[in-house]
Design a protein around this motif. Structure first.
Motif, PDB file in Angstrom:
ATOM      1  N   GLN A  33     -38.923  41.241  30.175  1.00  0.00           N
ATOM      2  CA  GLN A  33     -39.582  41.520  29.022  1.00  0.00           C
ATOM      3  C   GLN A  33     -40.585  42.734  29.030  1.00  0.00           C
ATOM      4  O   GLN A  33     -41.202  42.722  28.304  1.00  0.00           O
ATOM      5  CB  GLN A  33     -39.837  40.390  28.493  1.00  0.00           C
ATOM      6  CG  GLN A  33     -38.812  39.150  28.446  1.00  0.00           C
ATOM      7  CD  GLN A  33     -39.208  38.088  27.548  1.00  0.00           C
ATOM      8  OE1 GLN A  33     -39.710  38.099  26.241  1.00  0.00           O
ATOM      9  NE2 GLN A  33     -39.532  37.137  28.157  1.00  0.00           N
ATOM     10  N   LYS A  67     -39.194  45.146  25.802  1.00  0.00           N
ATOM     11  CA  LYS A  67     -38.826  44.136  24.646  1.00  0.00           C
ATOM     12  C   LYS A  67     -38.893  42.764  24.869  1.00  0.00           C
ATOM     13  O   LYS A  67     -38.612  42.250  25.897  1.00  0.00           O
ATOM     14  CB  LYS A  67     -37.444  44.292  23.886  1.00  0.00           C
ATOM     15  CG  LYS A  67     -37.365  45.754  23.267  1.00  0.00           C
ATOM     16  CD  LYS A  67     -35.987  46.030  22.738  1.00  0.00           C
ATOM     17  CE  LYS A  67     -35.644  47.325  22.271  1.00  0.00           C
ATOM     18  NZ  LYS A  67     -34.496  47.490  21.238  1.00  0.00           N
ATOM     19  N   ARG A  68     -39.486  42.125  23.798  1.00  0.00           N
ATOM     20  CA  ARG A  68     -39.505  40.446  24.040  1.00  0.00           C
ATOM     21  C   ARG A  68     -38.310  39.921  23.647  1.00  0.00           C
ATOM     22  O   ARG A  68     -37.484  40.407  22.961  1.00  0.00           O
ATOM     23  CB  ARG A  68     -40.653  40.230  23.162  1.00  0.00           C
ATOM     24  CG  ARG A  68     -42.205  40.611  23.141  1.00  0.00           C
ATOM     25  CD  ARG A  68     -42.928  39.922  24.277  1.00  0.00           C
ATOM     26  NE  ARG A  68     -42.827  38.532  24.027  1.00  0.00           N
ATOM     27  CZ  ARG A  68     -43.772  37.769  23.222  1.00  0.00           C
ATOM     28  NH1 ARG A  68     -44.621  38.560  22.333  1.00  0.00           N
ATOM     29  NH2 ARG A  68     -43.731  36.504  23.213  1.00  0.00           N
ATOM     30  N   GLN A 119     -43.061  34.140  29.215  1.00  0.00           N
ATOM     31  CA  GLN A 119     -43.287  34.466  27.930  1.00  0.00           C
ATOM     32  C   GLN A 119     -41.950  34.611  27.098  1.00  0.00           C
ATOM     33  O   GLN A 119     -41.057  35.365  27.520  1.00  0.00           O
ATOM     34  CB  GLN A 119     -44.225  35.590  27.591  1.00  0.00           C
ATOM     35  CG  GLN A 119     -44.578  35.647  26.117  1.00  0.00           C
ATOM     36  CD  GLN A 119     -45.494  37.164  26.308  1.00  0.00           C
ATOM     37  OE1 GLN A 119     -45.704  37.782  26.860  1.00  0.00           O
ATOM     38  NE2 GLN A 119     -46.567  36.622  24.998  1.00  0.00           N
ATOM     39  N   ILE A 120     -41.752  33.474  26.193  1.00  0.00           N
ATOM     40  CA  ILE A 120     -40.412  33.460  25.429  1.00  0.00           C
ATOM     41  C   ILE A 120     -40.868  33.155  24.183  1.00  0.00           C
ATOM     42  O   ILE A 120     -41.828  32.275  23.905  1.00  0.00           O
ATOM     43  CB  ILE A 120     -39.633  32.494  26.226  1.00  0.00           C
ATOM     44  CG1 ILE A 120     -37.904  32.861  25.790  1.00  0.00           C
ATOM     45  CG2 ILE A 120     -39.772  31.026  26.000  1.00  0.00           C
ATOM     46  CD1 ILE A 120     -37.583  34.146  26.488  1.00  0.00           C
ATOM     47  N   THR A 150     -48.384  29.184  19.223  1.00  0.00           N
ATOM     48  CA  THR A 150     -48.082  29.214  20.531  1.00  0.00           C
ATOM     49  C   THR A 150     -48.454  28.096  21.356  1.00  0.00           C
ATOM     50  O   THR A 150     -49.305  27.334  20.898  1.00  0.00           O
ATOM     51  CB  THR A 150     -49.048  30.580  21.287  1.00  0.00           C
ATOM     52  OG1 THR A 150     -48.831  31.625  20.529  1.00  0.00           O
ATOM     53  CG2 THR A 150     -48.974  30.626  22.665  1.00  0.00           C
ATOM     54  N   GLU A 175     -38.654  45.808  18.524  1.00  0.00           N
ATOM     55  CA  GLU A 175     -39.974  45.397  19.492  1.00  0.00           C
ATOM     56  C   GLU A 175     -39.336  44.208  20.265  1.00  0.00           C
ATOM     57  O   GLU A 175     -39.953  43.728  21.257  1.00  0.00           O
ATOM     58  CB  GLU A 175     -41.105  45.124  18.830  1.00  0.00           C
ATOM     59  CG  GLU A 175     -41.895  46.458  18.169  1.00  0.00           C
ATOM     60  CD  GLU A 175     -42.972  45.886  17.025  1.00  0.00           C
ATOM     61  OE1 GLU A 175     -43.512  46.714  16.874  1.00  0.00           O
ATOM     62  OE2 GLU A 175     -43.292  44.841  16.941  1.00  0.00           O
ATOM     63  N   VAL A 176     -38.207  43.517  19.793  1.00  0.00           N
ATOM     64  CA  VAL A 176     -37.548  42.201  20.326  1.00  0.00           C
ATOM     65  C   VAL A 176     -36.213  42.387  20.543  1.00  0.00           C
ATOM     66  O   VAL A 176     -35.476  43.340  19.641  1.00  0.00           O
ATOM     67  CB  VAL A 176     -37.983  41.079  19.408  1.00  0.00           C
ATOM     68  CG1 VAL A 176     -39.667  40.861  19.306  1.00  0.00           C
ATOM     69  CG2 VAL A 176     -37.222  41.084  18.283  1.00  0.00           C
TER      70      VAL A 176
END
Length: 126
Positions: free
Chosen positions: A63, A66-67, A92-93, A3, A27-28
């Motif tokens: 998001q 889901k991310r 957030q990516i 991160t 989840e994504v």
């Protein structure tokens, strides 16, 4: 997962296994930023296509459910797109470290092209 903080945003670099686990668990959202030609030849089943040439960070969905994780062939284009998303205000990516090449090297399943017929076919490397 690595991160990097960019202002108020978090830019994440995910491994193949992290992406595969989160993708299998729904989840994504996995977004392929390669060209339509690259995508048609071979792609991760279920990944959406948003070519880098047409990318508009202002049009990305939120998001909350889901991310978003971007991927390309090697990780270079997806990193650029992720950074462009941050510049557009996404906080957030993530992107797939090593891209589709790393996915294939890790022997993850994908949709390829049957060279005899030109038809798509599921490929599960051994």
């Amino acid at each position: 997962m690595k991160t990097e903080k960019i202002g108020d945003a978090s830019f994440e670099t995910w491994s193949v296994d992290e992406v595969a686990t989160a993708f299998d668990a729904n989840e994504v959202v996995l977004i392929d930023v390669r060209t339509p030609q690259e995508y048609m030849f071979e792609h991760i089943e279920g990944a959406l296509l948003m070519p880098m040439a047409f990318f508009n960070g202002d049009k990305l969905p939120g998001q909350s459910d889901k991310r978003i994780v971007f991927h390309c062939g090697s990780g270079v284009r997806s990193e650029r797109v992720a950074r462009a998303a941050i510049a557009a205000g996404v906080t957030q990516i993530a992107h797939l470290d090593g891209g589709f090449a790393a996915w294939k090297s890790a022997k993850k399943p994908y949709i390829g092209t049957n060279m005899a017929t030109g038809a798509p076919q599921a490929t599960t490397p051994e």
